[in-house]
Design a protein around this motif. Sequence first.
Motif, PDB file in Angstrom:
ATOM      1  N   ASP A  16       0.820  -1.221   0.000  1.00 48.83           N
ATOM      2  CA  ASP A  16       0.000   0.000   0.000  1.00 48.83           C
ATOM      3  C   ASP A  16       0.853   1.270   0.000  1.00 48.83           C
ATOM      4  OD1 ASP A  16      -1.290  -2.304   0.969  1.00 48.83           O
ATOM      5  OD2 ASP A  16      -2.819  -1.124   1.998  1.00 48.83           O
ATOM      6  N   HIS A  18      -0.476   4.694  -0.628  1.00 48.27           N
ATOM      7  CA  HIS A  18      -1.207   5.812  -0.019  1.00 48.27           C
ATOM      8  C   HIS A  18      -0.578   7.181  -0.268  1.00 48.27           C
ATOM      9  CE1 HIS A  18      -4.348   3.516   1.863  1.00 48.27           C
ATOM     10  NE2 HIS A  18      -3.504   2.736   2.489  1.00 48.27           N
ATOM     11  N   ASP A  52      -4.581   0.328  -2.902  1.00 47.83           N
ATOM     12  CA  ASP A  52      -4.437   1.442  -1.965  1.00 47.83           C
ATOM     13  C   ASP A  52      -3.294   2.370  -2.390  1.00 47.83           C
ATOM     14  OD1 ASP A  52      -6.599   0.497  -0.627  1.00 47.83           O
ATOM     15  OD2 ASP A  52      -5.633   0.335   1.330  1.00 47.83           O
ATOM     16  N   HIS A  83      -9.442   1.362  -0.848  1.00 47.55           N
ATOM     17  CA  HIS A  83      -9.543   2.818  -0.998  1.00 47.55           C
ATOM     18  C   HIS A  83      -9.968   3.222  -2.417  1.00 47.55           C
ATOM     19  CE1 HIS A  83      -8.062   4.329   2.954  1.00 47.55           C
ATOM     20  NE2 HIS A  83      -7.743   3.050   3.039  1.00 47.55           N
ATOM     21  N   HIS A 147      -5.917  -7.734  -2.483  1.00 46.81           N
ATOM     22  CA  HIS A 147      -5.615  -6.667  -1.518  1.00 46.81           C
ATOM     23  C   HIS A 147      -5.667  -7.143  -0.060  1.00 46.81           C
ATOM     24  CE1 HIS A 147      -4.965  -2.724   0.069  1.00 46.81           C
ATOM     25  NE2 HIS A 147      -6.064  -2.793   0.786  1.00 46.81           N
ATOM     26  N   HIS A 268      -2.959  -4.073   2.968  1.00 47.09           N
ATOM     27  CA  HIS A 268      -4.130  -3.785   3.806  1.00 47.09           C
ATOM     28  C   HIS A 268      -3.980  -3.694   5.317  1.00 47.09           C
ATOM     29  CE1 HIS A 268      -8.403  -3.283   4.377  1.00 47.09           C
ATOM     30  NE2 HIS A 268      -8.502  -4.333   5.146  1.00 47.09           N
ATOM     31  N   ASP A 286       1.999  -4.437   3.482  1.00 46.93           N
ATOM     32  CA  ASP A 286       1.619  -3.111   3.971  1.00 46.93           C
ATOM     33  C   ASP A 286       2.321  -2.842   5.291  1.00 46.93           C
ATOM     34  OD1 ASP A 286       0.490  -0.734   4.718  1.00 46.93           O
ATOM     35  OD2 ASP A 286      -1.465  -1.568   5.218  1.00 46.93           O
TER      36      ASP A 286
HETATM   37 MN   LIG Z   1      -4.162   0.406   2.888  1.00 47.77          MN
END
Ligand SMILES: [Mn+2]
Length: 320
Positions: A16, A18, A52, A83, A147, A268, A286
């Motif tokens: 992830d 982000h 994500d 997301h 994910h 995740h 993640d």
């Molecule tokens: Mn995430």
Amino acid sequence: MNQPPSHVTGYDVIGDIHGCADMLRRLLTKLGYDEVDSVFSHPLRKVIFLGDLIDRGPNIREVVSIAKSMVDTGNAYAVMGNHEYNALIYDLLGVDKGNQQRKEKLRGLLSASLDQYQNYQAEWQKALQWFKTLPIFLEFDGFRVVHACWDQSKIDQLVEIAPSQCFADDFFLHQSIIRATTENRIVERLLRGTDLMLPGGLTLTGEDGVVRHRFRTKFWARSPKTYDDVIFQPDRLPEPVEHQLLTAEEKKQLVCYQKDEKPLFVGHYWRKGKPRLICSNIACLDYSAVKQGKLVAYRFDDGDVGLDVSKLVWVNDGLE
Ligand SMILES: [Mn+2]
């Protein structure tokens, strides 16, 4: 023009992001990818993004642009994260007069993305159209990617209901936001994982200040007995509950990824500390990049049969 590698010897699976574009650039460079004409590529390898890409971080547009350009040129694959899914739901509800409460909650979750794309609406619409094409899972000869949770029964249902395995079909997206439909259960399981209700009306207040009635559970626990055997999240359970025995009904709700199944990569779960495997055939990549954590990749080479902790590669937040 950028060409994808004609002969692929391995895949670099990335957790992830982000909106942490700086970390993404540093990780791609560390993995041997070069940026040519604004596209990162490697002569022999491809990236797989675990979803994500958006929300929370400072450079969301740049992350989407880097990932999308790699996918468009055949230098990467990307699967959908919860997301990106939230962004699609928010957009879908936008035309609807009802659902104010749900829209409000989604707007909170998507606030960084909505802010950063505020003056780039055409670009946001393009990103949303792209998210609709992202597969919910990928299966390669040597490994699998999703994910949050690989649940074979849900994957089988998904393939039947949505042969494209993505949200290209608006009907699938519509159905998926209606509580307890088959579509909703598939998407919740694969993109958000498994969870259990806290007993006796108890709640947990997370580090993020959100009050929750449920906690995230492992989907690989073999013969778990107590709540503590199955919890998988940064926040601990209230002490009396930790040692409480799971009921037969709760055990039925759990999923178990067997140890003889193919290696699996997920994101995740906001892991912390030094990257490691979560069990012999599952790696969660993640490591909370956006919360002063790490952006983590796993280098999977052709012919690999299992997972090896030495194949995890990462960059830290801040300059190194
Ligand atoms: Mn995430």
